[in-house]
Design a protein around this motif. Structure first.
Motif, mmCIF file in Angstrom:
data_model
loop_
_atom_site.group_PDB
_atom_site.id
_atom_site.type_symbol
_atom_site.label_atom_id
_atom_site.label_comp_id
_atom_site.label_asym_id
_atom_site.label_seq_id
_atom_site.Cartn_x
_atom_site.Cartn_y
_atom_site.Cartn_z
ATOM 1 N N LEU A 16 43.172 28.724 -17.976
ATOM 2 C CA LEU A 16 42.699 30.090 -17.727
ATOM 3 C C LEU A 16 43.916 30.898 -17.306
ATOM 4 O O LEU A 16 44.355 30.816 -16.163
ATOM 5 N N GLY A 17 44.490 31.633 -18.236
ATOM 6 C CA GLY A 17 45.726 32.356 -17.929
ATOM 7 C C GLY A 17 46.788 31.367 -17.485
ATOM 8 O O GLY A 17 47.024 30.362 -18.167
ATOM 9 N N PRO A 18 47.389 31.578 -16.308
ATOM 10 C CA PRO A 18 48.445 30.673 -15.850
ATOM 11 C C PRO A 18 47.921 29.411 -15.154
ATOM 12 O O PRO A 18 48.696 28.561 -14.737
ATOM 13 N N VAL A 19 46.604 29.283 -15.022
ATOM 14 C CA VAL A 19 46.006 28.168 -14.284
ATOM 15 C C VAL A 19 45.485 27.109 -15.249
ATOM 16 O O VAL A 19 44.741 27.424 -16.179
ATOM 17 N N THR A 20 45.868 25.866 -15.006
ATOM 18 C CA THR A 20 45.323 24.753 -15.782
ATOM 19 C C THR A 20 44.318 24.015 -14.912
ATOM 20 O O THR A 20 44.631 23.597 -13.801
ATOM 21 N N LEU A 21 43.109 23.896 -15.414
ATOM 22 C CA LEU A 21 42.045 23.180 -14.714
ATOM 23 C C LEU A 21 41.995 21.744 -15.198
ATOM 24 O O LEU A 21 42.228 21.478 -16.378
ATOM 25 N N ARG A 22 41.672 20.830 -14.299
ATOM 26 C CA ARG A 22 41.613 19.416 -14.689
ATOM 27 C C ARG A 22 40.469 19.134 -15.649
ATOM 28 O O ARG A 22 40.474 18.130 -16.351
ATOM 29 N N ASN A 23 39.470 19.999 -15.670
ATOM 30 C CA ASN A 23 38.382 19.899 -16.638
ATOM 31 C C ASN A 23 37.733 21.276 -16.762
ATOM 32 O O ASN A 23 38.165 22.228 -16.130
ATOM 33 N N ARG A 24 36.712 21.364 -17.569
ATOM 34 C CA ARG A 24 36.098 22.658 -17.870
ATOM 35 C C ARG A 24 34.855 22.949 -17.034
ATOM 36 O O ARG A 24 34.049 23.796 -17.402
ATOM 37 N N THR A 25 34.673 22.239 -15.925
ATOM 38 C CA THR A 25 33.506 22.481 -15.086
ATOM 39 C C THR A 25 33.896 23.383 -13.917
ATOM 40 O O THR A 25 34.916 23.179 -13.267
ATOM 41 N N ILE A 26 33.074 24.402 -13.691
ATOM 42 C CA ILE A 26 33.347 25.385 -12.646
ATOM 43 C C ILE A 26 32.095 25.569 -11.803
ATOM 44 O O ILE A 26 31.010 25.814 -12.341
ATOM 45 N N LYS A 27 32.258 25.429 -10.493
ATOM 46 C CA LYS A 27 31.152 25.728 -9.587
ATOM 47 C C LYS A 27 31.139 27.236 -9.410
ATOM 48 O O LYS A 27 32.097 27.839 -8.937
ATOM 49 N N SER A 28 30.041 27.849 -9.810
ATOM 50 C CA SER A 28 29.942 29.298 -9.705
ATOM 51 C C SER A 28 29.690 29.718 -8.258
ATOM 52 O O SER A 28 29.342 28.903 -7.406
ATOM 53 N N ALA A 29 29.849 30.995 -8.010
ATOM 54 C CA ALA A 29 29.619 31.535 -6.674
ATOM 55 C C ALA A 29 28.126 31.512 -6.358
ATOM 56 O O ALA A 29 27.309 31.958 -7.157
ATOM 57 N N THR A 30 27.790 30.939 -5.225
ATOM 58 C CA THR A 30 26.421 30.945 -4.714
ATOM 59 C C THR A 30 26.500 31.205 -3.221
ATOM 60 O O THR A 30 27.444 30.778 -2.564
ATOM 61 N N SER A 31 25.546 31.898 -2.680
ATOM 62 C CA SER A 31 25.574 32.218 -1.255
ATOM 63 C C SER A 31 25.517 30.934 -0.437
ATOM 64 O O SER A 31 24.515 30.233 -0.431
ATOM 65 N N GLU A 32 26.613 30.632 0.241
ATOM 66 C CA GLU A 32 26.725 29.381 0.980
ATOM 67 C C GLU A 32 26.092 29.457 2.366
ATOM 68 O O GLU A 32 25.648 28.448 2.891
ATOM 69 N N GLY A 33 26.108 30.612 2.995
ATOM 70 C CA GLY A 33 25.591 30.762 4.343
ATOM 71 C C GLY A 33 26.398 29.985 5.377
ATOM 72 O O GLY A 33 25.869 29.554 6.389
ATOM 73 N N ARG A 34 27.673 29.774 5.107
ATOM 74 C CA ARG A 34 28.520 28.970 5.988
ATOM 75 C C ARG A 34 29.683 29.762 6.575
ATOM 76 O O ARG A 34 30.688 29.191 6.972
ATOM 77 N N SER A 35 29.542 31.077 6.617
ATOM 78 C CA SER A 35 30.563 31.920 7.239
ATOM 79 C C SER A 35 29.865 32.994 8.075
ATOM 80 O O SER A 35 29.964 34.179 7.785
ATOM 81 N N PRO A 36 29.148 32.560 9.123
ATOM 82 C CA PRO A 36 28.303 33.491 9.879
ATOM 83 C C PRO A 36 29.046 34.669 10.505
ATOM 84 O O PRO A 36 28.472 35.736 10.666
ATOM 85 N N ARG A 37 30.306 34.509 10.845
ATOM 86 C CA ARG A 37 31.082 35.614 11.414
ATOM 87 C C ARG A 37 31.999 36.258 10.369
ATOM 88 O O ARG A 37 32.951 36.963 10.720
ATOM 89 N N GLY A 38 31.736 35.957 9.101
ATOM 90 C CA GLY A 38 32.543 36.545 8.045
ATOM 91 C C GLY A 38 33.931 35.956 7.936
ATOM 92 O O GLY A 38 34.862 36.628 7.509
#
Length: 118
Positions: A16-38
């Motif tokens: 992806l541009g200058p980045v090489t990924l070890r494979n083609r699987t990507i975890k998409s953004a999902t609301s994690e709820g793990r940063s309560p203070r931002g």
């Protein structure tokens, strides 16, 4: 070999541009709820590290806002200098595990609620 003849496996490396990924699987953004203070927390890092340890090629930290007035929900990470060290730790941890790290950037615009944005 034409592109029609080569059907890449999801487990093959990808660029992806200058980045090489070890494979083609990507975890998409999902609301994690793990940063309560931002802010990036150990819990947020461990959540994503689970996907990296499972073999994902890239993981995406969910909705980081570009401005205080751009929050759409509590606990979103503001992309500012105060959060830079935590974001670097997040990224470094994902890289150590062999995966790339990305961030979903956003701004709630006219749907931002004053109770959230202050």
């Amino acid at each position: 070999m034409t592109i029609e003849q080569h059907k890449p496996s999801p487990f093959e490396p990808a660029t992806l541009g200058p980045v090489t990924l070890r494979n083609r699987t990507i975890k998409s953004a999902t609301s994690e709820g793990r940063s309560p203070r931002g802010q990036v927390t150990d819990e947020l890092i461990e959540f994503h590290r689970g996907f990296v340890d499972g073999g994902i090629g890239m993981t995406t930290i969910a909705y980081c806002t570009i401005a205080k007035e751009g929050y759409s929900a509590p606990g979103q990470i503001l992309m500012n200098r105060r959060n830079l060290a935590g974001l670097k730790e997040f990224t470094d941890t994902m890289h150590l595990g062999g995966a790339a790290a990305s961030a979903q950037l956003g701004h709630a615009g006219v749907v931002a609620h004053p109770k959230v944005t202050g």
